[in-house]
Design a protein around this motif. Structure first.
Motif, PDB file in Angstrom:
ATOM      1  N   ASP A   1       0.291  -1.139   0.351  1.00 25.52           N
ATOM      2  CA  ASP A   1      -0.214  -0.117  -0.332  1.00 25.52           C
ATOM      3  C   ASP A   1       0.576   1.258   0.106  1.00 25.52           C
ATOM      4  N   ASP A   2       0.549   2.731  -0.575  1.00 24.07           N
ATOM      5  CA  ASP A   2       1.263   3.543  -0.613  1.00 24.07           C
ATOM      6  C   ASP A   2       2.238   3.295  -1.016  1.00 24.07           C
TER       7      ASP A   2
ATOM      8  N   GLU B   1      -4.293   4.470  -7.152  1.00 23.59           N
ATOM      9  CA  GLU B   1      -4.951   5.105  -6.195  1.00 23.59           C
ATOM     10  C   GLU B   1      -5.065   6.796  -6.090  1.00 23.59           C
TER      11      GLU B   1
HETATM   12 CA    CA Z   1      -3.286   3.230   0.267  1.00 26.08          CA
END
Ligand code: CA
Ligand code: C2E
Ligand code: CA
Ligand code: CA
Length: 278
Positions: free
Chosen positions: A178-179, A235
């Motif tokens: 993630d990220d 995202e």
């Molecule tokens: Ca994220």
């Protein structure tokens, strides 16, 4: 001199309020699960080529009776600090798996359900058992569950963490970073950890249409993912122009307000239907 005094008073009151608020949050968090104050929202993840919904990310919401809705960016770190992230995280995972099963039954499509796991959860010795128990209890395909972990969690590359990743993968569960791009770690963990998916952080996507550096970084991450045969998700996609650039450069999937905000399960059906219209 007078002003200084006032400033000091103001400053200390602010700290006072802040620590009071934090205290309040910690206490409220301990009972929130049993008082049914949590709800899981679901944000669609779209395949950019087909423009179809292929999965969802489960995002926790806390309807706090006094302060109203509190952002997970605020209460998740608090829940980690006091340890209640363990029962809360388990509850989110079960809810999300039950939802996945229901959607599969309703729509005849095996959507991928992404669930965020905090570092604190991953460090539990029996985390893999807990996850796999919930998978079998809810009757979902392990391959329709994707666990999202941030880069900072991956920085702990102890053998026991790596073993957990392999155990999840061996059971068919997939794993996302993630990220991506915001952490401090090196790219070497792409080799060390059995990862399926990279989620490019919103901070890179935000200015992709106007900032040539952000665009270069994003396209490099997409190319890297494609070369390593990893799925890539952008995202925070909010505009048609961002979508166009991503699609043109072979970004497989995207998530963001352009497609849909995170939705309560009741509103989810209508959005899925609207994507199914030709
Ligand atoms: Ca994220
Ligand atoms: P995240 O995992 O990076 O989740 C994506 C965040 O971006 C979500 O914020 C989502 O609502 C927001 N978002 C999605 N599309 C857009 C967009 O187009 N524009 C903008 N401005 N924002 C967008 P949210 O729901 O407030 O969650 C914040 C963070 O809280 C999450 O970031 C995640 O780190 C954490 N979190 C949320 N639910 C859970 C959970 O169940 N467990 C754990 N451990 N963490 C969670
Ligand atoms: Ca996430
Ligand atoms: Ca984030």
């Amino acid at each position: 001199k007078n002003e200084g005094k006032n400033n000091f008073k103001f400053f200390s009151k602010e700290i006072d309020d802040e620590s009071h608020f934090r205290h309040y949050l910690e206490n409220a968090l301990r009972g929130a699960l049993s008082r049914n104050e949590f709800e899981v929202f679901y944000q669609p993840i779209v395949n950019l080529r087909t423009e179809q919904i292929v999965g969802f990310e489960a995002l926790l919401r806390w309807h706090e009776p006094i302060y109203g809705d509190i952002s997970p960016a605020v209460f998740i770190p608090c829940a980690e600090r006091i340890g209640v992230i363990l029962p809360i995280g388990e509850w989110v995972l079960r809810e999300a798996c039950l939802q996945q099963k229901q959607l599969r039954d309703e729509f005849g499509f095996d959507f991928i359900m992404n669930v965020n796991l905090s570092g604190r959860q991953l460090r539990e010795f029996d985390v893999v058992h807990k996850i796999l128990d919930i998978v079998s209890e809810t009757g979902i395909n392990p391959s329709s569950l994707n666990i999202e972990l941030t880069e900072s969690v991956l920085m702990d590359n102890s053998q026991s963490t790596i073993n957990k990743f392999h155990a999840l993968r061996a059971a068919g569960v997939s794993i996302s970073i993630d990220d991506f791009g915001t952490g401090y770690s090196s790219l070497s963990y792409l080799k060390r950890f059995p990862i399926n998916t990279i989620k490019i952080d919103r901070s890179f996507i935000m200015d992709i249409a106007h900032d040539s550096e952000d665009q270069a970084i994003t396209l490099a991450i997409i190319a890297l993912a494609n070369t390593l045969k990893l799925t890539v998700v952008a995202e925070g996609v909010e505009t048609q122009e961002q979508k166009r650039i991503l699609r043109l450069n072979n970004c497989e999937k995207a998530q963001g307000y352009l497609f849909s905000k995170p939705l309560p399960s009741t509103a989810l059906r209508d959005t899925i239907e609207s994507f199914l219209q030709p």
